[in-house]
Design a protein around this motif. Sequence first.
Motif, PDB file in Angstrom:
ATOM      1  N   LEU A 118      55.328  27.185  -8.416  1.00 45.47           N
ATOM      2  CA  LEU A 118      55.184  26.170  -8.015  1.00 45.47           C
ATOM      3  C   LEU A 118      56.563  25.377  -8.189  1.00 45.47           C
ATOM      4  N   GLU A 119      57.313  25.443  -8.932  1.00 46.70           N
ATOM      5  CA  GLU A 119      58.702  25.052  -9.097  1.00 46.70           C
ATOM      6  C   GLU A 119      59.532  25.290  -7.986  1.00 46.70           C
ATOM      7  N   LYS A 120      59.592  26.706  -7.724  1.00 43.10           N
ATOM      8  CA  LYS A 120      60.321  27.282  -6.527  1.00 43.10           C
ATOM      9  C   LYS A 120      59.866  26.597  -5.164  1.00 43.10           C
ATOM     10  N   LEU A 121      58.639  26.604  -5.083  1.00 41.33           N
ATOM     11  CA  LEU A 121      57.864  26.000  -3.775  1.00 41.33           C
ATOM     12  C   LEU A 121      58.574  24.358  -3.613  1.00 41.33           C
ATOM     13  N   ARG A 122      58.619  23.708  -4.729  1.00 33.97           N
ATOM     14  CA  ARG A 122      58.973  22.274  -4.699  1.00 33.97           C
ATOM     15  C   ARG A 122      60.636  22.191  -4.557  1.00 33.97           C
ATOM     16  N   VAL A 123      61.274  23.167  -5.140  1.00 34.01           N
ATOM     17  CA  VAL A 123      62.827  23.346  -4.968  1.00 34.01           C
ATOM     18  C   VAL A 123      63.054  23.677  -3.376  1.00 34.01           C
ATOM     19  N   ARG A 124      62.396  24.646  -3.071  1.00 31.68           N
ATOM     20  CA  ARG A 124      62.494  24.899  -1.544  1.00 31.68           C
ATOM     21  C   ARG A 124      62.000  23.862  -0.587  1.00 31.68           C
ATOM     22  N   GLU A 125      61.112  23.052  -0.735  1.00 31.25           N
ATOM     23  CA  GLU A 125      60.731  21.912   0.012  1.00 31.25           C
ATOM     24  C   GLU A 125      61.701  20.974   0.100  1.00 31.25           C
ATOM     25  N   GLN A 126      62.376  20.563  -1.299  1.00 28.51           N
ATOM     26  CA  GLN A 126      63.220  19.747  -1.122  1.00 28.51           C
ATOM     27  C   GLN A 126      64.517  20.081  -0.429  1.00 28.51           C
ATOM     28  N   GLU A 127      64.887  21.543  -0.452  1.00 27.91           N
ATOM     29  CA  GLU A 127      66.072  21.678   0.125  1.00 27.91           C
ATOM     30  C   GLU A 127      65.788  21.814   1.783  1.00 27.91           C
ATOM     31  N   ARG A 128      64.535  22.222   1.953  1.00 31.39           N
ATOM     32  CA  ARG A 128      64.191  22.019   3.511  1.00 31.39           C
ATOM     33  C   ARG A 128      64.395  20.660   4.013  1.00 31.39           C
ATOM     34  N   GLN A 129      63.725  19.589   3.169  1.00 34.35           N
ATOM     35  CA  GLN A 129      63.853  18.407   3.772  1.00 34.35           C
ATOM     36  C   GLN A 129      65.164  17.761   3.620  1.00 34.35           C
ATOM     37  N   ARG A 130      65.914  18.061   2.699  1.00 32.43           N
ATOM     38  CA  ARG A 130      67.493  17.703   2.742  1.00 32.43           C
ATOM     39  C   ARG A 130      68.369  18.080   3.795  1.00 32.43           C
TER      40      ARG A 130
ATOM     41  N   GLN B  57      44.071  38.445 -24.260  1.00 27.76           N
ATOM     42  CA  GLN B  57      43.715  37.561 -23.113  1.00 27.76           C
ATOM     43  C   GLN B  57      44.675  36.264 -23.093  1.00 27.76           C
ATOM     44  N   GLU B  58      44.693  35.935 -24.307  1.00 28.73           N
ATOM     45  CA  GLU B  58      45.638  34.505 -24.498  1.00 28.73           C
ATOM     46  C   GLU B  58      47.276  34.739 -24.097  1.00 28.73           C
ATOM     47  N   GLN B  59      47.672  35.843 -24.412  1.00 28.84           N
ATOM     48  CA  GLN B  59      49.069  36.256 -23.844  1.00 28.84           C
ATOM     49  C   GLN B  59      49.164  36.437 -22.447  1.00 28.84           C
ATOM     50  N   LEU B  60      47.894  36.951 -21.754  1.00 25.48           N
ATOM     51  CA  LEU B  60      47.992  37.277 -20.368  1.00 25.48           C
ATOM     52  C   LEU B  60      47.762  36.064 -19.806  1.00 25.48           C
ATOM     53  N   MET B  61      46.963  34.971 -20.175  1.00 27.40           N
ATOM     54  CA  MET B  61      46.674  33.653 -19.444  1.00 27.40           C
ATOM     55  C   MET B  61      48.085  32.801 -19.846  1.00 27.40           C
ATOM     56  N   ALA B  62      48.670  33.067 -20.720  1.00 30.67           N
ATOM     57  CA  ALA B  62      50.172  32.199 -20.968  1.00 30.67           C
ATOM     58  C   ALA B  62      51.126  32.893 -19.751  1.00 30.67           C
ATOM     59  N   ILE B  63      50.983  34.149 -19.612  1.00 30.27           N
ATOM     60  CA  ILE B  63      52.052  34.615 -18.927  1.00 30.27           C
ATOM     61  C   ILE B  63      51.849  34.152 -17.333  1.00 30.27           C
ATOM     62  N   ARG B  64      50.264  34.191 -17.103  1.00 35.77           N
ATOM     63  CA  ARG B  64      49.986  33.901 -15.543  1.00 35.77           C
ATOM     64  C   ARG B  64      50.216  32.106 -15.183  1.00 35.77           C
ATOM     65  N   GLN B  65      50.043  31.443 -16.505  1.00 34.51           N
ATOM     66  CA  GLN B  65      50.480  29.948 -16.197  1.00 34.51           C
ATOM     67  C   GLN B  65      51.614  29.756 -15.867  1.00 34.51           C
ATOM     68  N   PHE B  66      52.695  30.558 -16.814  1.00 36.08           N
ATOM     69  CA  PHE B  66      53.927  30.451 -16.629  1.00 36.08           C
ATOM     70  C   PHE B  66      54.369  30.772 -15.390  1.00 36.08           C
ATOM     71  N   GLN B  67      53.933  32.099 -14.950  1.00 37.52           N
ATOM     72  CA  GLN B  67      54.252  32.459 -13.681  1.00 37.52           C
ATOM     73  C   GLN B  67      53.692  31.306 -12.313  1.00 37.52           C
ATOM     74  N   LYS B  68      52.679  30.853 -12.477  1.00 38.24           N
ATOM     75  CA  LYS B  68      52.037  29.902 -11.556  1.00 38.24           C
ATOM     76  C   LYS B  68      53.129  28.792 -11.636  1.00 38.24           C
ATOM     77  N   GLU B  69      53.660  28.224 -12.664  1.00 43.82           N
ATOM     78  CA  GLU B  69      54.243  26.862 -12.863  1.00 43.82           C
ATOM     79  C   GLU B  69      55.943  27.433 -12.165  1.00 43.82           C
ATOM     80  N   GLN B  70      56.230  28.429 -12.456  1.00 46.45           N
ATOM     81  CA  GLN B  70      57.571  29.067 -11.759  1.00 46.45           C
ATOM     82  C   GLN B  70      57.370  29.061 -10.369  1.00 46.45           C
TER      83      GLN B  70
END
Length: 314
Positions: free
Chosen positions: A255-267, A240-253
Motif C-alpha cells: 500500500l505504501e508503494k502504491l501511495r508513493v507511486r500515485e504521488q509520483e504520477r500526480q506530481r 500462524q501469528e508470525q505468518l499473519m504479521a508478515i502478511r500484514q507487513f507486506q500488505k502495508e509495504q
Amino acid sequence: IDKDALDAQVKERKIQEAAEKAQHEKFAHDMKKNDKLMCLLEERQKNEIKDLNRALTEFHKNFQKPETRREFDLNDPQALKKDRPARVSDSDLRCTISGMQKFMGEDLNYDQRMKFQKEQLREWSLQQQKDWKNALADQKLADDLYDKFRIELDRKIMEEQKKEEESRRVVCTATKDFNRIQVAELDHKNELEKAQKMKDDMDEITFLLRGDLLSENPDQAIGPMGKHHVLVDRWKGMNQEQLMAIRQFQKEQALEKLRVREQERQRDAEWDRQLLQTARAQLLWERQQQRENRVQRRDLDFVNAELSQEQKAK
C-alpha cells in the motif's frame, strides 16, 4: 479525479484571463502612447503654422508697408498736403525770368523723375528679392529642422522597439533555460528515485530471503537461551501469528508503494501540465506581440505618410 480536473480547468481559465487582461493593458498602453505622440505632433504643427503666420504678418508689416509700394503716390491721401503749389511768392526760384508760370504739357523734371523712379524701382526689386530669399532660407531651415526632428523621432521609436524586442528575447531565453534546467532536474530526480527504488527492492528481497518467512523458524525451535535462540534440528516452521504479521507487513509495504507511486504520477502529471501551459502561454504572447508590432508599425507609417503629405502641401 473529477475534482482535480475541475481545479485544473479553473486554474487554466484564470491563467488565460490573466493573459488576456495583460494583453488588453498592453494594448491600452500602446494606444495611450500613440495618442500622446499624435497630440504632440499636432501641437507642434499648430505652433509651426502659428509662427509662420506671425512671421508673414511681421514681414508684411515691416517690409511691405503701403507707403513703399510703387503706386502709392497715386493713392496717397496726403498727396495734396505734401504737394507744393505752383507758385509760392514772387521770389519763387521756379519762376522764369519772363515771370510766367509753368505751362500745360511741360515737364522739366521728367528725366530726373524717371531716373529716380527707376532707381527706386530697382531698390524695391532688390529689397523684395532679398526678403524673398530670406523667407525661402527661413522656410528651408524650418523644413530641415522638422525633417531632423521627424528622423530623430523615428530613430527613438525604432530604438525603443529594438530594446523591447531584445528584452523579450532575453526573457524568452531565460524562460527556455529555466525550463531546460527544470527538465534536467526532473530527469535527475527520476533517476535517483529509480535507483532508490531498485535499492529498496533489493533490500526488500534480501530482507525476505533472510527474514523469518523463509528461514523456517517455528515457535517450538526456541532454545533455552531465549526466544531468539533457534534450535535448527527442531525447527518445523512458523506459527500462524508470525505468518499473519508478515502478511500484514507486506500488505502495508504494498500500500505504501502504491501511495508513493500515485504521488509520483500526480506530481509528474502536474509538472508536465505546467510546462505545457507555460509553453502555450509563451507562444500566444509572442504571436500577440508580433501582431501588435505590425499594427503599431503600420500606424506609424500611416502617420508619417500623412505628415509628409501635409508638409509637401504646405
